[in-house]
Design a protein around this motif. Structure first.
Motif: not given
Length: 222
Positions: A173-176, A183, A195-196, A88, A91-92, A178-179
């Motif tokens: 929700y956004y996950q680093v 998800f 992440n959030m 993480y 992560s943001p 996910a691409r």
């Protein structure tokens, strides 16, 4: 009233039940090995990873949960935190929240010696960080965890989706990762937190509504 077993950095679904002020933590059960009481699931570039807290020998099925002592061998605290940072760090919100959580792993003066206490401290710290207004409430005698609820709290066993995981209510929700991985629902609260950030509470509220509706449907189908 929902009764939950203690859990290590519990799943997002577990944390959503703490929005209900009547939720209690089962404080009088016996320890059960190989469960989320001492394990959590996070995700890295290669997929889902399990972190497991070692406990001292003798913590058998007949050991009261509050008596289970953490083993300090193999430098597990530093290894867990290093793994969390590896997963993480990009992560943001990792840099924002990490300083508040790292001492529970790296600072000897902040370390709990029992599994139950470690889980409690970690859960309550995360509740503070995301401003989840939960006051720790325990059972006064053995009641047993709510079976219908606990079936929804299991973290994923792998990155690959299964019928069981698909049946679990989730709020994407956004996950680093996910691409590349897609998800992944119901990971440790660490995943949602890093992440959030402050929006974690919104996700938990949405998920709580879904899970509550699902539970009511099963208990009162007509």
């Amino acid at each position: 009233m929902v009764v939950l077993p203690t859990a290590y950095a519990p799943s997002v679904a577990y944390m959503s039940y703490l929005l209900d002020s009547s939720t209690r933590i089962e404080a009088h059960e016996y320890y059960q090995k190989q469960t989320y009481r001492n394990r959590c699931a996070i995700v890295g570039a290669e997929g889902v990873m399990k972190l497991s807290i070692p406990v001292l020998a003798g913590s058998s099925q007949q050991c009261p949960i509050q008596s289970v002592q953490i083993a300090e061998h193999d430098n597990w605290r530093h290894k867990h935190w290093y793994t969390i940072e590896t997963c993480y760090g990009a992560s943001p919100y990792y840099e924002y929240y990490a300083p508040d959580l790292a001492p529970l792993y790296l600072d000897k003066s902040h370390r709990a010696t029992s599994l139950y206490q470690h889980n409690q401290w970690l859960i309550m710290r995360i509740c503070q960080l995301i401003r989840l207004p939960y006051q720790w409430r325990e059972t006064e005698q053995y009641i047993g965890a709510s079976a219908d609820v606990c079936s929804q709290l299991l973290p994923p066993l792998s990155t690959a989706s299964t019928a069981t995981e698909e049946a679990i209510a989730s709020v994407p929700y956004y996950q680093v990762f996910a691409r590349s991985l897609g998800f992944i629902a119901n990971l440790s609260i660490f995943d949602l937190l890093f992440n959030m950030g402050p929006e974690s509470l919104l996700v938990l509220r949405q998920l709580h509504n879904q899970l509550s509706g699902s539970l009511n449907t099963r208990l009162h189908p007509y």
